[in-house]
Write an enzyme that holds these catalytic residues in place. Sequence first.
Site, short mmCIF file in Angstrom:
data_model
loop_
_atom_site.label_atom_id
_atom_site.label_comp_id
_atom_site.label_asym_id
_atom_site.label_seq_id
_atom_site.Cartn_x
_atom_site.Cartn_y
_atom_site.Cartn_z
N HIS A 179 0.81 -1.31 -0.11
CA HIS A 179 0.01 0.05 -0.15
C HIS A 179 0.84 1.04 0.10
O HIS A 179 2.19 1.29 0.35
CB HIS A 179 -0.83 -0.12 1.21
CG HIS A 179 -0.33 0.02 2.64
ND1 HIS A 179 0.33 1.21 2.89
CD2 HIS A 179 0.05 -1.04 3.50
CE1 HIS A 179 1.06 0.86 4.29
NE2 HIS A 179 0.84 -0.56 4.41
N GLU A 259 -2.28 -7.12 7.94
CA GLU A 259 -0.86 -6.94 8.50
C GLU A 259 -0.70 -7.65 9.98
O GLU A 259 -1.65 -7.99 10.42
CB GLU A 259 -0.43 -5.31 8.55
CG GLU A 259 0.75 -5.07 9.24
CD GLU A 259 2.00 -5.69 8.48
OE1 GLU A 259 2.08 -6.89 8.45
OE2 GLU A 259 2.79 -4.77 7.88
#
Length: 378
Positions: A179, A259
């Site tokens: 990202h 994550e």
Amino acid sequence: MTSHVIVEADGGSRGNPGPAGYGAVVRDAETGDVLAERKESLGVVTNNVAEYNGLIAGLTAAAELGASTVDVRMDSKLVVEQMSGRWKIKHADMQPLAERAKALAAGFSRVQYEWIPRAQNSHADRLANEAMDAATGKPAAGRPGTAAKPKLPTRKPDRATTAWTGAQGTPTRLLLLRHGQTEMSALRRYSGRGDVPLTELGQAQAAAAAKRLAATDGLVVDGEAVPIISSPLTRTKQTAQAVADALGGRVETHPGLIETDFGEWEGLTFAEAADRDPELHRSWLGDSSVPPPGGESFDVVHRRVRKARDELIAEHGGRTLVLVSHVTPIKTLLRMGLDAGPQLLFRLHLDLASLSIVEFYPDGNASVRLVNDTSHLS
């Protein structure tokens, strides 16, 4: 009448879509003798449509011979997995062909599907080539008997890789995009499950990555974008949406791509976490089984990401996927591709909005093709 037969089928197109044809062979399962051959030009269609037509022709010939049990052998992983019910059939052109093949299969007492290497499907491959030659008026370039099939990520046996590593089958190609920037990453703070959006710079990074992917061959096939699958957090979904907008696709999410849960270290800098829990932090850096306080160890992340990878391959095997995720899951997938130990997690650097590529083969082999490419950001 032969009750048990083997159907070998193949198809190809020169252009995808392009002038296409199929070939099918029916053999006696006990002797291997050829009982029937089928081949036909199909006009301008895609490679996968040609392969399905080859299967249909083979099953039809087997029925005409009065067979009761059929072993189908094809070098198309896509057709084998879809007809076995393990992969979904999403493309509109293939859905009616698959239904027709299923209807034919229902007329036998048993039909079993098996993927075989292309070299073992040479007879059907030759017939498919002859059908394509008839459609185009000239033989395919390259080696005699080699069907002209496009090197697209949806069906991409990588000849260089198989030659050097012995890997067999069509790999699942994962384009791993990290990202873009968030406020947490700009301040170099542990950012795990905290759901923070992209900054203005992060949005620009996502747009640049999307533009790069839009210019990449094979990410839109027959007017359909490859699957774009994101971690469920905002920063990854925003990045993935930029890619989807550029490719004309849509974003799916998978919880396995989220994550690491950094627990009580969430939001702290490296130095702050080390000062807060000096012994634990030191152990965490050297032992992947040690979790942050209230968080998730890298061993747990590894198992989670491996499960996610296996699920994605089961659904989309043999295709190209764009996965938009975070540092640890991407490093973990690269670690799997390299068959490396957990120390790789601490020695590999991944920039924001970087692109990496790993391919996983159905026989267990893998190939890492690209790591931390940020050329689109310059």
